[in-house]
Design a protein around this motif. Structure first.
Motif, PDB file in Angstrom:
ATOM      1  N   TYR A  51       0.835  -1.199   0.000  1.00 35.61           N
ATOM      2  CA  TYR A  51       0.000   0.000   0.000  1.00 35.61           C
ATOM      3  C   TYR A  51       0.874   1.255   0.000  1.00 35.61           C
ATOM      4  CZ  TYR A  51      -4.432  -2.469   1.035  1.00 35.61           C
ATOM      5  OH  TYR A  51      -5.546  -3.249   0.977  1.00 35.61           O
ATOM      6  N   ASP A  58      -6.932   6.840  -0.085  1.00 39.25           N
ATOM      7  CA  ASP A  58      -7.796   6.775   1.095  1.00 39.25           C
ATOM      8  C   ASP A  58      -9.266   6.891   0.719  1.00 39.25           C
ATOM      9  OD1 ASP A  58      -5.656   6.643   2.940  1.00 39.25           O
ATOM     10  OD2 ASP A  58      -5.350   8.811   2.730  1.00 39.25           O
ATOM     11  N   ASN A 118      -2.430   4.869  -6.281  1.00 46.07           N
ATOM     12  CA  ASN A 118      -2.726   3.501  -6.753  1.00 46.07           C
ATOM     13  C   ASN A 118      -1.795   3.117  -7.901  1.00 46.07           C
ATOM     14  OD1 ASN A 118      -4.730   3.648  -4.904  1.00 46.07           O
ATOM     15  ND2 ASN A 118      -6.419   3.643  -6.360  1.00 46.07           N
ATOM     16  N   GLU A 175      -5.330  -1.478  -5.394  1.00 47.83           N
ATOM     17  CA  GLU A 175      -6.797  -1.473  -5.380  1.00 47.83           C
ATOM     18  C   GLU A 175      -7.381  -2.731  -6.008  1.00 47.83           C
ATOM     19  OE1 GLU A 175      -6.996   1.802  -8.863  1.00 47.83           O
ATOM     20  OE2 GLU A 175      -8.922   1.414  -7.903  1.00 47.83           O
ATOM     21  N   THR A 218      -5.850  10.978  -1.448  1.00 47.78           N
ATOM     22  CA  THR A 218      -5.302  10.663  -0.127  1.00 47.78           C
ATOM     23  C   THR A 218      -5.624  11.830   0.792  1.00 47.78           C
ATOM     24  OG1 THR A 218      -3.173  11.515  -0.849  1.00 47.78           O
ATOM     25  CG2 THR A 218      -3.425   9.129  -0.793  1.00 47.78           C
ATOM     26  N   ARG A 247     -11.616   4.043   2.123  1.00 49.29           N
ATOM     27  CA  ARG A 247     -10.866   2.821   1.862  1.00 49.29           C
ATOM     28  C   ARG A 247     -11.548   1.609   2.504  1.00 49.29           C
ATOM     29  NH1 ARG A 247      -4.629   2.070   3.766  1.00 49.29           N
ATOM     30  NH2 ARG A 247      -4.127   3.637   2.202  1.00 49.29           N
ATOM     31  N   GLN A 250     -13.622  -0.002   0.157  1.00 51.91           N
ATOM     32  CA  GLN A 250     -13.047  -0.375  -1.134  1.00 51.91           C
ATOM     33  C   GLN A 250     -13.060  -1.908  -1.207  1.00 51.91           C
ATOM     34  OE1 GLN A 250      -9.923  -1.683  -2.372  1.00 51.91           O
ATOM     35  NE2 GLN A 250     -10.423  -1.061  -4.472  1.00 51.91           N
ATOM     36  N   HIS A 253      -9.773  -3.985  -0.545  1.00 51.70           N
ATOM     37  CA  HIS A 253      -9.272  -3.766   0.803  1.00 51.70           C
ATOM     38  C   HIS A 253     -10.191  -4.418   1.843  1.00 51.70           C
ATOM     39  CE1 HIS A 253      -7.377  -1.792   4.213  1.00 51.70           C
ATOM     40  NE2 HIS A 253      -8.601  -1.553   4.650  1.00 51.70           N
TER      41      HIS A 253
END
Lengths: 788, 244
Positions: A51, A58, A118, A175, A218, A247, A250, A253
């Motif tokens: 990451y 984020d 990303n 991602e 972010t 996130r 996501q 994640h």
């Protein structure tokens, strides 16, 4: 003190068989703990490194289309650190020699090199050259599934246009660690691909010149996440923003986080079982040792050795055993940890593994084991300390026995004298007998966990695909369309039957909780797609309201039947409505929200539209149907049921196999440890009796019956509680590993019970035979000369 | 095992040993426990094997009882040579023909007196009922007691009852009074004498207690692994007449 040390080593040597059994059980506990912990730590570390290195965003912001200039407004929001915009598009992929439909997601990367956020991780090949509009990078998993290498080509259909693209590199991005097609249940690397293209090329292909349809951001350290999301949504509303999310939501994640949490939930359970058993075994051995060494202890004290010295002497022995167990456990735990981490890295598709065994974990495991060892033996050591020398010089008074319960209820006459001996010996030390039964029962239970996953997954598959999701092929259209599309599909040769379907992305809100799902709408009375309740009865789709699966309603949204759910449709005119929850259904795989097709269309105010279809097809015409679909640019998504099942099995197989192996190995260690120790103990305690019987004319076989009969009885007695415990253990696992991807029902096949029982019986038989051999060496003369 | 007994005059020879020796390897030292024993034991006689500790009497008893085999020489039980038997045959020999009584009783603590006797009767072909065997040693009323509930003398009498219940051809007793005081010792010896008298069981008692020799038909003295003398008592004393 040298002499005492000599005694220590000789005693240990004398008890080597039993010590080794205890060491093995302890080592298993330590290994199990370290295996889980090092895997967890290593995965978290590897994930975080990935990451960080690749600047995972984020906040994620999908929108319909916004001019590039809007990005500057996003950057000005208080709390936003960096903003990156890109174009993302769904596409169909045509691979030569692969007949089944393949779909994918393509994401743009800047023409001039690296993305701000990303970022791509390149495994092979190179990045896209500026100005080239026919180059792509594909995900490593997709490349592996089709054996693609840089230099190979494939065709895609993007925005209705067919295009030939050349693969220049393979890689991944944070991602897309977990690569799940939108609305899909399981990763399927063969039929779902992640691709990257240059920004200009993709914008041209997808009509997004000077605009973006996805932003990633972010945050600064002190940012208020929710405030930022609200500001973004405000800014993007006119551009078709469908809601920014953190996130935490996501998909990739979220999946990773849930799986890791699940691993953590399980990591404590098994080590506790092992250490409990090890403590019990140590207790039995040391108690017996102190018992047989009464006179030696008395003599030592008579010579002037202090109580402390005596206590330390026995503690040293215990600690040596613990130390050996911990050391062996560290070695085995590291080995297994590396293996499990590698399996998980493969399973999660992390690009690399940074394996680490944290010293803290090693210290923790050592400390816990030492404490377990101490707790197990405290009473025995205290007995040695309290022993009065004069008293100890006299032999122990003969043990007092009673008739057993079974004899007292009138079955006495059915039992031979040796059988009565067995029963009374067991009753004479009820706690020890009980703990032995418990130990064996634990082994039986652990074994069941090894096969539980397989049983339950098969059941889930049968349930989901046999009862509820019964299509052979699910087809999706690029845009909602009229029912004529279905009629057209039904006219294809080989399509036996079809049912319309509409799915729309939506955000469901209840109180402060929200969740994004695809709402699936179909017609009442549909037979391909059906809903079932918790008793597996078919649920008729209500005309009004929304149907949720229990997990989504209860665990995520906290809503009950009859309450009003806020449904924000993230498509079309994006209506927001309050819809009552009409019913809850059981769905173990994924989460689901369902509506009557007519009701959904009413809510969308778009007329009688469908976005896909479920089909029954004749296998013989499958190839032709797939080919036909490939040639139709309006069709993007096609899920083939059997392949979805297969792909899921593949994903789970390796982890399952590994766990079956580990659980079986460890359970056998426990079973052998407990039974062998118990047999050795019984042999030590009974050798005098058994030798007496031999002198009286009993054969080896007959005295074996007394020794092994006791063990057999304990082992058999352990079966019912063991199987019960196994069920409870699997139940615990089932509840602790449920997540959005799947909830595990407690399903255990008879074969699993049989397997667990059989393995423990065989382990017990082998341990018993090891001890049985010692009966042949029984010294008949020696034992008669001495008082016990 | 079928047995044909040899008659010598009017006396039936039960055991006949010729030149038996027994050498133990104790670490690097060879211990000569028996150095050539020639001996006959007759049916129904009460023999006391007298000797100091280390004289070899226990070794001799173990060989007669089929617990051990000699290093050289032959041991005949009736017409069978015990020294050539395999372990399994020796087990059967013990099971069918021999009763043992030990210094430390060796009762099974988890079994009552009656059950300790039954332990033997369950594996013999023509045993005494356990209760009858216990009555012979005057313990008819203690049948349901566990060893932990009995005195040493009582435990030893249970051991005798257990040994005779199978109607053995020979009763071998290793220091049967060794762990008992004189009073209880005499009660135990009375039990042995009664069994010998009433059942006609050939009885061999080994002891270092000279006083016990007076109740025997024959006294065989052992020292340093050899027979140093054999005496025949013209008048056997009753156990009650003994004192030590």
């Amino acid at each position: 003190m040298r002499a005492l040390n000599h005694k220590l080593w000789r005693d240990l040597w004398h008890l080597r068989g039993q010590s080794m059994a205890i060491i093995a059980v302890m080592a298993s506990g330590v290994a199990c703990y370290l295996m889980f912990m090092s895997t967890l730590d290593s995965l978290l570390l590897s994930r975080d490194l990935y990451y960080n290195d690749n600047r995972f965003a984020d906040i994620f912001v999908p929108i319909k289309r916004a001019p590039e200039a809007v990005a500057r407004r996003l950057a000005r929001i208080d709390g936003v650190d960096k903003v990156d915009t890109r174009v993302m598009a769904p596409l169909s992929i045509d691979i030569e020699g692969f007949h089944e439909p393949v779909v994918g997601t393509v994401t743009s990367i800047p023409d001039d090199g690296e993305a701000l956020l990303n970022r791509l991780y390149l495994r092979a090949g190179r990045t896209i050259e500026a100005g080239r509009n026919d180059e792509i990078i594909i995900s490593e998993a997709f490349a592996e599934a089709h054996d693609f290498r840089p230099g190979d080509s494939l065709h895609v259909i993007i925005n209705g246009k067919r295009k030939r693209l050349r693969i220049v590199g393979t890689g991944g991005s944070p991602e897309f660690v977990h690569q799940l097609r939108p609305g899909g249940m399981f990763p399927d690397y063969e039929r779902y691909g992640i691709l990257w293209m240059g920004r200009t090329a993709l914008s041209n292909a997808f009509d997004m010149q000077g605009a973006f349809n996805y932003a990633v951001l972010t945050l600064t350290r002190d940012a208020n996440e929710q405030a930022v999301i609200d500001s973004i949504d405000d800014i993007l509303k006119p551009y078709g923003g469908i809601g920014a999310f953190a996130r935490e939501y996501q998909p990739s994640h979220r999946f990773l986080a849930q799986e890791l949490e699940q691993l953590e939930n399980l990591s404590g359970l098994f080590p506790i079982i092992f250490l409990g058993v090890a403590a019990f075994l140590l207790n039995v051995v040391v108690t017996r040792l102190v018992g047989t060494q009464r006179e030696q202890i008395a003599a030592l004290k008579a010579f002037g050795y202090s109580n402390l010295t005596v206590a330390l002497h026995y503690l040293q022995m215990i600690m040596l055993i613990v130390l050996a167990g911990v050391l062996l456990g560290i070695i085995a735990g590291t080995w297994l940890g590396v293996m499990l981490s590698e399996i998980y890295v493969e399973y999660f598709r992390l690009p690399f593994l940074h394996f680490e065994m944290q010293p803290l974990r090693v210290i923790q495991s050592g400390l816990i084991t030492f404490i377990a060892g101490l707790l197990g033996t405290l009473a025995a050591v205290r007995a040695a300390v309290r022993l009065k020398p004069a008293e100890a010089m006299r032999p122990e008074s003969p043990a007092a026995y009673r008739t057993s319960f079974i004899e007292e209820i009138g079955l006495k006459h059915l039992l031979s004298a040796p059988s009565r001996m067995i029963l009374r010996n067991l009753g004479h030390k009820p706690v020890k007998s009980l703990l032995t039964v418990l130990g064996i029962a634990l082994a039986v239970g652990m074994l069941m966990t090894g096969r539980f996953q397989g049983d339950t997954i098969n059941y889930m598959m049968d349930l989901h695909y046999g009862l509820s999701q019964r299509d052979d092929l699910a087809v999706g259209f690029v845009e909602p369309t009229t029912r004529s599309a279905l009629t057209e599909l039904q006219s294809l040769q080989g399509v036996e039957y079809g049912e319309p379907l509409r799915t729309v992305p939506a955000r469901l809100r209840f109180e402060h909780r929200e969740y994004r799902v695809y709402i699936s709408a179909f017609e009442p009375g549909a037979t391909i797609k059906r809903l079932v309740d918790s008793d597996l009865n078919i649920v008729e789709l209500p005309r009004d309201g929304i149907v949720l699966n229990e997990y989504l309603a209860e665990e995520i949204l906290g809503i009950k039947t009859g309450e009003l759910l806020t449904v924000e449709i993230l498509e079309g005119s994006m209506p927001i409505r309050r819809v009552p929850v009409a019913a809850l259904i059981r769905q173990d795989l994924g989460v689901g929200a369902y509506m009557d097709l007519e009701a959904l269309n009413r809510l969308m105010q778009e007329g009688d539209l469908i976005s896909g279809a479920y089909l029954y097809i004749d296998d013989r015409y499958a190839q032709e149907i797939y080919q036909h679909l490939k040639e139709r640019p309006r069709i993007v998504g096609s899920v083939i049921r059997t392949q979805e099942i297969e792909s899921f099995h593949r994903t789970m197989d390796e982890t399952m196999l590994f766990w079956t192996f580990v659980a079986t190995l460890f359970s056998v260690v426990i079973a052998v440890g407990v039974v062998y120790n118990s047999a050795r103990m019984t042999l030590t305690e009974r050798s005098r009796e058994l030798a007496s019987l031999r002198v009286l004319g009993y054969t080896r076989g007959e005295i074996s019956y007394i020794l092994l009969g006791e063990l057999a009885l304990l082992t058999l007695a352990a079966m019912p509680p063991g199987l019960w415990f196994g069920r409870a253990l699997c139940g615990y696992i089932a509840t602790s590993i449920g997540n959005e991807m799947y909830r595990v029902p407690l399903v255990l096949e008879p074969a699993t019970y049989a397997f667990a029982a059989l393995v423990v019986l065989v382990a017990a038989a082998v341990s018993a035979l090891l001890v049985r051999r010692r009966l042949d060496k029984l010294d008949l003369i020696e034992v008669l000369k001495t008082r016990e | 095992m079928t047995v044909t007994r040899t008659q010598t005059g009017d006396k039936e020879i039960v055991f006949n040993t010729r030149g038996i020796t027994k050498v133990y390897q104790m670490g690097e030292v060879e211990v000569h426990a028996l150095r050539g024993i020639d001996l006959e034991l007759y049916g129904g006689e009460f023999v006391v094997l007298l000797g100091a500790s280390g004289s070899g009497k226990s070794t001799l008893l173990n060989i007669l009882g089929g617990l051990d085999v000699p290093t050289s020489g032959t041991v005949h039980y009736a017409d069978h040579d015990l020294s050539t038997f395999r372990e399994s045959v020796l087990t059967r020999y013990r099971r069918e023909h021999v009763g043992f009584v030990f210094q430390f009783y060796n009762l099974i603590p988890s079994l009552t007196a009656r059950e300790n006797v039954a332990l033997v009767t369950e594996i013999s072909t023509n045993p005494l009922p356990p209760d009858e065997a216990l009555k012979m040693v005057n313990l008819g009323d203690r049948a349901d007691h566990f060893p932990a509930q009995m005195s040493g003398g009582e435990q030893q009498r249970v051991a005798i009852a257990r040994a005779i219940a199978k109607r053995p051809d020979v009763l071998l007793c290793d220091e049967p009074t060794g762990a008992l005081d004189i009073k209880t010792g005499i009660v135990v010896l009375e039990a042995l004498a009664r069994v010998n008298r009433e059942l006609g069981t050939t009885t061999v008692v080994i002891t270092h207690n000279v006083a016990i020799a007076d109740m025997a038909d024959r006294v065989i003295r052992l020292s340093d692994g050899r027979i140093s003398g054999i005496e025949i008592n013209s008048r056997k004393k009753l156990p009650a007449e003994l004192s030590w």
